[in-house]
Design a protein around this motif. Sequence first.
Motif, PDB file in Angstrom:
ATOM      1  N   ILE A 107       4.078   4.361  -1.336  1.00  0.00           N
ATOM      2  CA  ILE A 107       3.064   4.683  -0.335  1.00  0.00           C
ATOM      3  C   ILE A 107       3.202   6.107   0.169  1.00  0.00           C
ATOM      4  O   ILE A 107       2.208   6.733   0.549  1.00  0.00           O
ATOM      5  CB  ILE A 107       3.094   3.680   0.851  1.00  0.00           C
ATOM      6  CG1 ILE A 107       1.811   3.841   1.693  1.00  0.00           C
ATOM      7  CG2 ILE A 107       4.334   3.873   1.690  1.00  0.00           C
ATOM      8  CD1 ILE A 107       1.653   2.801   2.788  1.00  0.00           C
TER       9      ILE A 107
ATOM     10  N   ASP B  97       1.255   8.233  -2.157  1.00  0.00           N
ATOM     11  CA  ASP B  97      -0.166   7.935  -1.965  1.00  0.00           C
ATOM     12  C   ASP B  97      -0.674   8.568  -0.670  1.00  0.00           C
ATOM     13  O   ASP B  97      -1.746   9.185  -0.638  1.00  0.00           O
ATOM     14  CB  ASP B  97      -0.388   6.421  -1.909  1.00  0.00           C
ATOM     15  CG  ASP B  97      -0.117   5.723  -3.237  1.00  0.00           C
ATOM     16  OD1 ASP B  97      -0.066   6.410  -4.280  1.00  0.00           O
ATOM     17  OD2 ASP B  97       0.038   4.482  -3.224  1.00  0.00           O
ATOM     18  N   TRP B  98       0.084   8.385   0.397  1.00  0.00           N
ATOM     19  CA  TRP B  98      -0.309   8.909   1.713  1.00  0.00           C
ATOM     20  C   TRP B  98      -0.413  10.431   1.675  1.00  0.00           C
ATOM     21  O   TRP B  98      -1.376  11.007   2.188  1.00  0.00           O
ATOM     22  CB  TRP B  98       0.717   8.459   2.749  1.00  0.00           C
ATOM     23  CG  TRP B  98       0.342   8.722   4.174  1.00  0.00           C
ATOM     24  CD1 TRP B  98      -0.268   7.857   5.031  1.00  0.00           C
ATOM     25  CD2 TRP B  98       0.564   9.928   4.917  1.00  0.00           C
ATOM     26  NE1 TRP B  98      -0.451   8.453   6.258  1.00  0.00           N
ATOM     27  CE2 TRP B  98       0.051   9.723   6.228  1.00  0.00           C
ATOM     28  CE3 TRP B  98       1.137  11.155   4.625  1.00  0.00           C
ATOM     29  CZ2 TRP B  98       0.107  10.703   7.216  1.00  0.00           C
ATOM     30  CZ3 TRP B  98       1.190  12.135   5.606  1.00  0.00           C
ATOM     31  CH2 TRP B  98       0.676  11.910   6.884  1.00  0.00           C
TER      32      TRP B  98
ATOM     33  N   GLU C 161      -4.264  -0.077  -0.872  1.00  0.00           N
ATOM     34  CA  GLU C 161      -2.861   0.163  -0.533  1.00  0.00           C
ATOM     35  C   GLU C 161      -2.210  -1.113  -0.010  1.00  0.00           C
ATOM     36  O   GLU C 161      -1.012  -1.350  -0.237  1.00  0.00           O
ATOM     37  CB  GLU C 161      -2.756   1.285   0.502  1.00  0.00           C
ATOM     38  CG  GLU C 161      -1.361   1.838   0.702  1.00  0.00           C
ATOM     39  CD  GLU C 161      -0.816   2.565  -0.516  1.00  0.00           C
ATOM     40  OE1 GLU C 161       0.158   2.047  -1.108  1.00  0.00           O
ATOM     41  OE2 GLU C 161      -1.355   3.634  -0.884  1.00  0.00           O
TER      42      GLU C 161
ATOM     43  N   TYR D  79      -4.799   1.818   6.804  1.00  0.00           N
ATOM     44  CA  TYR D  79      -4.684   2.292   5.427  1.00  0.00           C
ATOM     45  C   TYR D  79      -5.568   1.442   4.524  1.00  0.00           C
ATOM     46  O   TYR D  79      -5.957   0.326   4.878  1.00  0.00           O
ATOM     47  CB  TYR D  79      -3.226   2.289   4.941  1.00  0.00           C
ATOM     48  CG  TYR D  79      -2.440   1.014   5.195  1.00  0.00           C
ATOM     49  CD1 TYR D  79      -2.416  -0.015   4.253  1.00  0.00           C
ATOM     50  CD2 TYR D  79      -1.688   0.855   6.357  1.00  0.00           C
ATOM     51  CE1 TYR D  79      -1.675  -1.172   4.466  1.00  0.00           C
ATOM     52  CE2 TYR D  79      -0.952  -0.297   6.583  1.00  0.00           C
ATOM     53  CZ  TYR D  79      -0.947  -1.314   5.641  1.00  0.00           C
ATOM     54  OH  TYR D  79      -0.231  -2.454   5.864  1.00  0.00           O
TER      55      TYR D  79
ATOM     56  N   ASN E  79       5.880  -0.708   0.107  1.00  0.00           N
ATOM     57  CA  ASN E  79       5.856  -0.092  -1.213  1.00  0.00           C
ATOM     58  C   ASN E  79       6.450   1.316  -1.157  1.00  0.00           C
ATOM     59  O   ASN E  79       5.925   2.170  -0.435  1.00  0.00           O
ATOM     60  CB  ASN E  79       4.397  -0.038  -1.695  1.00  0.00           C
ATOM     61  CG  ASN E  79       4.220   0.805  -2.941  1.00  0.00           C
ATOM     62  OD1 ASN E  79       5.144   0.962  -3.747  1.00  0.00           O
ATOM     63  ND2 ASN E  79       3.030   1.363  -3.089  1.00  0.00           N
TER      64      ASN E  79
ATOM     65  N   TRP F 122       3.299  -0.513   3.583  1.00  0.00           N
ATOM     66  CA  TRP F 122       4.492   0.294   3.848  1.00  0.00           C
ATOM     67  C   TRP F 122       5.763  -0.314   3.268  1.00  0.00           C
ATOM     68  O   TRP F 122       6.830   0.295   3.331  1.00  0.00           O
ATOM     69  CB  TRP F 122       4.638   0.547   5.343  1.00  0.00           C
ATOM     70  CG  TRP F 122       3.640   1.567   5.799  1.00  0.00           C
ATOM     71  CD1 TRP F 122       2.428   1.347   6.368  1.00  0.00           C
ATOM     72  CD2 TRP F 122       3.757   2.995   5.654  1.00  0.00           C
ATOM     73  NE1 TRP F 122       1.775   2.532   6.591  1.00  0.00           N
ATOM     74  CE2 TRP F 122       2.566   3.558   6.169  1.00  0.00           C
ATOM     75  CE3 TRP F 122       4.740   3.844   5.142  1.00  0.00           C
ATOM     76  CZ2 TRP F 122       2.345   4.942   6.193  1.00  0.00           C
ATOM     77  CZ3 TRP F 122       4.524   5.209   5.157  1.00  0.00           C
ATOM     78  CH2 TRP F 122       3.341   5.746   5.677  1.00  0.00           C
TER      79      TRP F 122
END
Length: 440
Positions: free
Chosen positions: A163, A166-167, A152, A148, A160, A158
């Motif tokens: 995420i 975002d992902w 990020e 990632y 956060n 991960w």
Amino acid sequence: MRSQRRLLATLAATTAALIIGSTSTAAARPEPPAQVAPFGADFLWGVASSGYQSEGHVPDSNWSRYVAAGKTPDPYGDSIDFFTRYRSDIELAAQLGVRVYRIGIEWARVQPKPGEWDEGGLRFYDSVIDAITAAGMRPMLTLDHWVYPGWEVDRGGWRNPGIVDDWLANARKVVDRYAQHDPLWVTFNEPTVYIANELRKGGLSPIDVPAMHDRIAQAHNSIYDHIHAVQPGAMVTSNVAYLPGGEDLINKPLIDKISARLDYIGIDYYYGLTPDSLLTTPPDVEKLWTQPLHPEGIYYALEHYSRQFPGKPLYIVENGMPTENGAPRAEGYTRADNLRDTVYWLQRAKTDGVNLIGYNYWSLTDNYEWGSYSPRFGLYTVDALTDPTLTRKPTDAVPAYTAITRAGGVSPDYRPTRAPQPCSLVDAATSCLDPLTVPR
């Protein structure tokens, strides 16, 4: 070493409980067939790769930072430079006669900043996918192969909660752009191993593991729905790294969270396990490529998921044989023999009713195996550390795989060069109490 001992203790205890506590198994196996039928023309022979491991010219990411921080034994360099050599690599795959080429779409390459996508990065994947389809192959696209973007990382990775959003923003962009090519989809590559690697490299703390587990499941389920909205009839999975002796203990909790949104079960199988090997060559998470190779274990892995998901299509998304720096394996197994033996067991599984639809060899070329160039899996070997030309040199498995794809498998009367283990723990207790045999 302490974590390795805990792993071994868990595996040993689980295996012993399964075997000792088992009072019955599935119905006894039928007599092995004298011949195995070839796969039909619809079977999907393929090759697999990932973006970060092979592309080179990498942007800022969690893994580029792990390498820069000295957390890997080998420097990355430009790996085997698929970024500039993709056309010739795709042609090598086409010459094998395969129908599927698996690649990863690197999040860090296509979204270098929050809310901004790089048209240059997207055009690179446009060209790669166009080359795959022009060569008569179907792309299999992985949305997340453990990498990632650096931005990020700065947000907590991960750990956060944001995420997932975002992902998904990036994944939807990728799906919308490439669904027109009717790819097969892999959302997360080996998610349990993904979590383990983040732990080992410091991207995650133990207390954050449950959250990453849940966030991967949430992201998978959400993008699954989006893929099907954009590409009706799509085939979507999140492949598992099959772990002999503890598959249900380790992988099932996550699979249960996404099982309603799996169109096929993607399985990666590499290593076997027996009571003897558990004691003599215990698994070393830093050197798994030294583990014993038991090709019949792929049958047990397929059988396991065939029972868990009756009738659902199964696909071997990754399988291959590692050597250490290209040297012959100590037991004398050649890549070609291992491949033919493995394909025999695939045909046996299909003959016995397993709904197997495809098989990818990992990998077309050697690449950067998450910190090291020592383990080499390639049909074509590449010496990334000492050969500046990065020449692709065919192994004996190239003609072997070409013959297999043309014939739909090994010959009907083929016999494996290695007898199956009398007590395999790949699918304990069934695989130990009712082992596979080969007709004389």
